[in-house]
Design a protein around this motif. Sequence first.
Motif, PDB file in Angstrom:
ATOM      1  N   THR A  81       0.687  -1.058   0.332  1.00  0.00           N
ATOM      2  CA  THR A  81      -0.342  -0.339  -0.532  1.00  0.00           C
ATOM      3  C   THR A  81       1.141   1.372  -0.140  1.00  0.00           C
ATOM      4  O   THR A  81       0.720   2.335  -0.982  1.00  0.00           O
ATOM      5  CB  THR A  81      -0.870  -0.196   1.274  1.00  0.00           C
ATOM      6  N   ALA A  82       1.892   1.825   0.747  1.00  0.00           N
ATOM      7  CA  ALA A  82       2.726   2.832   1.046  1.00  0.00           C
ATOM      8  C   ALA A  82       3.325   2.949  -0.596  1.00  0.00           C
ATOM      9  O   ALA A  82       3.678   4.110  -1.264  1.00  0.00           O
ATOM     10  CB  ALA A  82       3.698   2.618   2.228  1.00  0.00           C
ATOM     11  N   SER A  83       3.709   1.872  -0.922  1.00  0.00           N
ATOM     12  CA  SER A  83       4.287   1.647  -2.391  1.00  0.00           C
ATOM     13  C   SER A  83       3.648   2.666  -3.459  1.00  0.00           C
ATOM     14  O   SER A  83       3.430   3.618  -4.566  1.00  0.00           O
ATOM     15  CB  SER A  83       5.323   0.475  -2.649  1.00  0.00           C
ATOM     16  N   ILE A  84       2.390   1.545  -2.922  1.00  0.00           N
ATOM     17  CA  ILE A  84       1.259   2.011  -4.232  1.00  0.00           C
ATOM     18  C   ILE A  84       1.303   3.880  -4.237  1.00  0.00           C
ATOM     19  O   ILE A  84       0.574   4.658  -4.854  1.00  0.00           O
ATOM     20  CB  ILE A  84       0.477   1.608  -5.091  1.00  0.00           C
ATOM     21  N   VAL A  85       1.054   4.092  -2.706  1.00  0.00           N
ATOM     22  CA  VAL A  85       0.584   5.671  -2.678  1.00  0.00           C
ATOM     23  C   VAL A  85       2.140   6.219  -3.008  1.00  0.00           C
ATOM     24  O   VAL A  85       0.969   7.390  -3.922  1.00  0.00           O
ATOM     25  CB  VAL A  85       0.132   5.182  -0.814  1.00  0.00           C
ATOM     26  N   ARG A  86       2.825   6.263  -2.679  1.00  0.00           N
ATOM     27  CA  ARG A  86       4.162   6.849  -3.373  1.00  0.00           C
ATOM     28  C   ARG A  86       3.655   6.987  -4.683  1.00  0.00           C
ATOM     29  O   ARG A  86       4.538   7.790  -4.954  1.00  0.00           O
ATOM     30  CB  ARG A  86       5.186   5.863  -2.586  1.00  0.00           C
ATOM     31  N   SER A  87       3.425   5.921  -5.290  1.00  0.00           N
ATOM     32  CA  SER A  87       3.052   6.481  -6.306  1.00  0.00           C
ATOM     33  C   SER A  87       2.437   7.468  -7.650  1.00  0.00           C
ATOM     34  O   SER A  87       2.646   8.418  -8.138  1.00  0.00           O
ATOM     35  CB  SER A  87       3.962   4.672  -7.617  1.00  0.00           C
ATOM     36  N   TYR A  88       1.111   6.776  -6.849  1.00  0.00           N
ATOM     37  CA  TYR A  88       0.089   7.616  -6.903  1.00  0.00           C
ATOM     38  C   TYR A  88       0.585   9.634  -6.513  1.00  0.00           C
ATOM     39  O   TYR A  88       0.141   9.841  -7.578  1.00  0.00           O
ATOM     40  CB  TYR A  88      -1.125   7.477  -6.056  1.00  0.00           C
ATOM     41  N   ILE A  89       1.174   9.502  -5.955  1.00  0.00           N
ATOM     42  CA  ILE A  89       2.017  11.034  -5.687  1.00  0.00           C
ATOM     43  C   ILE A  89       3.173  11.283  -6.546  1.00  0.00           C
ATOM     44  O   ILE A  89       2.415  12.498  -6.614  1.00  0.00           O
ATOM     45  CB  ILE A  89       2.236  11.024  -4.314  1.00  0.00           C
ATOM     46  N   GLN A  90       3.924  10.822  -5.978  1.00  0.00           N
ATOM     47  CA  GLN A  90       4.926  11.122  -7.080  1.00  0.00           C
ATOM     48  C   GLN A  90       4.632  11.498  -8.404  1.00  0.00           C
ATOM     49  O   GLN A  90       5.515  12.629  -9.113  1.00  0.00           O
ATOM     50  CB  GLN A  90       6.142   9.982  -6.993  1.00  0.00           C
ATOM     51  N   PHE A 130      -8.080   4.805  -4.850  1.00  0.00           N
ATOM     52  CA  PHE A 130      -8.295   5.987  -4.258  1.00  0.00           C
ATOM     53  C   PHE A 130      -9.324   7.037  -4.732  1.00  0.00           C
ATOM     54  O   PHE A 130      -9.741   7.092  -5.922  1.00  0.00           O
ATOM     55  CB  PHE A 130      -6.821   6.917  -4.888  1.00  0.00           C
ATOM     56  N   GLY A 131      -9.864   7.763  -4.497  1.00  0.00           N
ATOM     57  CA  GLY A 131     -10.926   9.199  -4.713  1.00  0.00           C
ATOM     58  C   GLY A 131     -11.997   8.831  -4.370  1.00  0.00           C
ATOM     59  O   GLY A 131     -12.628   9.692  -5.151  1.00  0.00           O
ATOM     60  N   ILE A 132     -12.319   8.193  -3.741  1.00  0.00           N
ATOM     61  CA  ILE A 132     -13.932   7.624  -3.938  1.00  0.00           C
ATOM     62  C   ILE A 132     -14.094   7.110  -1.957  1.00  0.00           C
ATOM     63  O   ILE A 132     -12.752   6.969  -1.015  1.00  0.00           O
ATOM     64  CB  ILE A 132     -14.009   6.033  -4.164  1.00  0.00           C
ATOM     65  N   GLU A 133     -14.810   7.998  -1.534  1.00  0.00           N
ATOM     66  CA  GLU A 133     -14.985   8.522  -0.229  1.00  0.00           C
ATOM     67  C   GLU A 133     -16.475   7.218   0.146  1.00  0.00           C
ATOM     68  O   GLU A 133     -16.637   6.942   1.121  1.00  0.00           O
ATOM     69  CB  GLU A 133     -15.405   9.912   0.442  1.00  0.00           C
ATOM     70  N   SER A 134     -17.388   7.164  -0.505  1.00  0.00           N
ATOM     71  CA  SER A 134     -18.256   5.764  -0.468  1.00  0.00           C
ATOM     72  C   SER A 134     -18.718   5.331   0.233  1.00  0.00           C
ATOM     73  O   SER A 134     -17.457   4.780  -0.322  1.00  0.00           O
ATOM     74  CB  SER A 134     -19.110   6.571  -1.603  1.00  0.00           C
ATOM     75  N   ASP A 285      -8.238   7.000   4.691  1.00  0.00           N
ATOM     76  CA  ASP A 285      -8.294   8.657   4.267  1.00  0.00           C
ATOM     77  C   ASP A 285      -7.256   9.004   4.420  1.00  0.00           C
ATOM     78  O   ASP A 285      -7.009  10.114   3.425  1.00  0.00           O
ATOM     79  CB  ASP A 285      -9.567   9.188   4.688  1.00  0.00           C
ATOM     80  N   GLY A 286      -6.427   9.278   5.627  1.00  0.00           N
ATOM     81  CA  GLY A 286      -5.348  10.407   5.531  1.00  0.00           C
ATOM     82  C   GLY A 286      -4.162   9.934   5.012  1.00  0.00           C
ATOM     83  O   GLY A 286      -3.338  10.416   5.453  1.00  0.00           O
ATOM     84  N   LEU A 287      -3.908   8.781   4.308  1.00  0.00           N
ATOM     85  CA  LEU A 287      -2.078   8.430   3.943  1.00  0.00           C
ATOM     86  C   LEU A 287      -1.960   9.183   3.022  1.00  0.00           C
ATOM     87  O   LEU A 287      -0.259   8.902   2.900  1.00  0.00           O
ATOM     88  CB  LEU A 287      -3.046   6.722   3.848  1.00  0.00           C
ATOM     89  N   VAL A 288      -2.624   9.635   2.200  1.00  0.00           N
ATOM     90  CA  VAL A 288      -2.126   9.648   1.208  1.00  0.00           C
ATOM     91  C   VAL A 288      -1.811  11.606   1.664  1.00  0.00           C
ATOM     92  O   VAL A 288      -0.535  11.875   0.780  1.00  0.00           O
ATOM     93  CB  VAL A 288      -3.123  10.461  -0.493  1.00  0.00           C
ATOM     94  N   GLN A 289      -2.528  11.997   2.000  1.00  0.00           N
ATOM     95  CA  GLN A 289      -2.273  13.329   2.723  1.00  0.00           C
ATOM     96  C   GLN A 289      -0.608  13.444   3.962  1.00  0.00           C
ATOM     97  O   GLN A 289      -0.092  14.364   3.344  1.00  0.00           O
ATOM     98  CB  GLN A 289      -3.006  14.256   3.389  1.00  0.00           C
ATOM     99  N   GLY A 292       2.441  13.346   1.448  1.00  0.00           N
ATOM    100  CA  GLY A 292       2.908  14.668   0.582  1.00  0.00           C
ATOM    101  C   GLY A 292       2.081  14.603  -0.171  1.00  0.00           C
ATOM    102  O   GLY A 292       1.953  15.905  -1.174  1.00  0.00           O
ATOM    103  N   GLY A 293       0.943  14.548  -0.813  1.00  0.00           N
ATOM    104  CA  GLY A 293      -0.174  14.343  -1.783  1.00  0.00           C
ATOM    105  C   GLY A 293      -1.350  14.968  -1.245  1.00  0.00           C
ATOM    106  O   GLY A 293      -1.150  15.529  -0.215  1.00  0.00           O
ATOM    107  N   PRO A 294      -2.596  15.306  -1.977  1.00  0.00           N
ATOM    108  CA  PRO A 294      -3.254  16.082  -1.364  1.00  0.00           C
ATOM    109  C   PRO A 294      -4.298  15.124  -0.728  1.00  0.00           C
ATOM    110  O   PRO A 294      -4.717  14.198  -0.915  1.00  0.00           O
ATOM    111  CB  PRO A 294      -4.696  16.865  -3.093  1.00  0.00           C
ATOM    112  N   PRO A 295      -5.588  15.525   0.164  1.00  0.00           N
ATOM    113  CA  PRO A 295      -6.134  15.163   0.729  1.00  0.00           C
ATOM    114  C   PRO A 295      -6.754  14.511  -0.215  1.00  0.00           C
ATOM    115  O   PRO A 295      -8.169  14.107  -1.081  1.00  0.00           O
ATOM    116  CB  PRO A 295      -7.345  16.058   0.612  1.00  0.00           C
TER     117      PRO A 295
END
Length: 418
Positions: A81-90, A130-134, A285-289, A292-295
């Motif tokens: 998960t952490a690596s994929i979040v990093r890639s999403y942000i990078q 990513f990007g779905i709160e529902s 829900d808070g990991l991307v931010q 270093g990424g947007p909420p």
Amino acid sequence: MQTIRGFRDILPETIALWQKVEKEAKRLFDEFGFKEIRIPVLEKTELFARSIGEATDIVEKEMYTFDDRKGDKLTLRPEATASIVRSYIQHKMYASDPVRKFFMIGPMFRRERPQKGRYRQFYQIDVEVFGIESAYIDTQLIFLLTELFKRLGLTGLSAHINSLGCPDCRPSFQASLLKFLESKKDRLCENCLRRMDKNPLRILDCKVLDCKNAIVDAPSTLDHLCPACTGHFETVKKTLEKQGVDFIIDKSLVRGLDYYTRTAWEIQTTTLGAQSSVAGGGRYDGLVQELGGPPTPGIGFAIGFDRLIEVMEQIETPKEISLDLFIAPLGDTALEKAYQWSCELNPAGILTELDFRGKSMKALMKRADKLKARYVLIAGDDELAKDAIVLRNMTTKDQVSLKIETLIRELIKIIKSK
């Protein structure tokens, strides 16, 4: 030379089940619109310390971490998960479309105590959104898991679910939990006592039997949820009921990583008799931010591939792939011809093997039997001189003679018609 303790080879004799799982998983993920991503096995240590949590067992004592030649701390990935979040942000994937759905399959590394079904190099099937709160994406992922396991033949499936709340309601729960734990300090292990100051929620995930017995009456996160988290969890429960997914509300389920919020779950099966967890996931829900990424809301799950294979081996025997044709060349001229034929037949969908060692006819037929060949093509000097290559059906023992000029066409016709 031997493999490192906790590492293992996955041999050709056992690979069929692995390939079946991968094939079914990729087919299902395609049906639900997920795209494959491939991430490095090596990342900066800080990525996992910040995302997983410095007070977790993984970061404290299970990661393979070392300094490279420049003194940078690097770690073999213990989870995806952490690596994929990093890639999403990078790669600023959120800029064009914040809603992304990924899957990946690959090895992870943790220096745990090796035991049956648990290895230091282990494999996971990982899915992230990513990007779905529902709350509907929560239930879709749980449904996706149960659907995959049904397709693989697992039975007795149930989802254990819980809500871990959010930053608004977590402090109230932690205060209640700390008060409870203070009264149980004399029954807690050394690790749990240390966690009380850093992350008391992790104590609920302790596997030590004395600790589990001591905290059986611990407060539940469900009694401290804010209205938004309560509504979210109610939607999850109602939707799972409508979809016919069996679930159990499990207040002790907290998952092992710090980044989880709201819905957390495990999928368990009784295929082996006793309950066995084969997958787990939840919201972060808070990991991307945090990295270093947007909420951006996030959610995902991981399947323990090694454990899943262990379960499947109890319910299914891997199918042996039978050899279509064994070519038995007798002599150098025949070997040259046999090599050419095999290079034409294999790409045409006829699984073919030949022997390059110049063995006798008796040895070649023995080899064909060992490979469980359906047909044997006998080509020696006599057969080549007479333009009559012999094809033997190894089941019926019937033989036919085929001309060299039309050999490939006739072989494909005969073998594919059976």
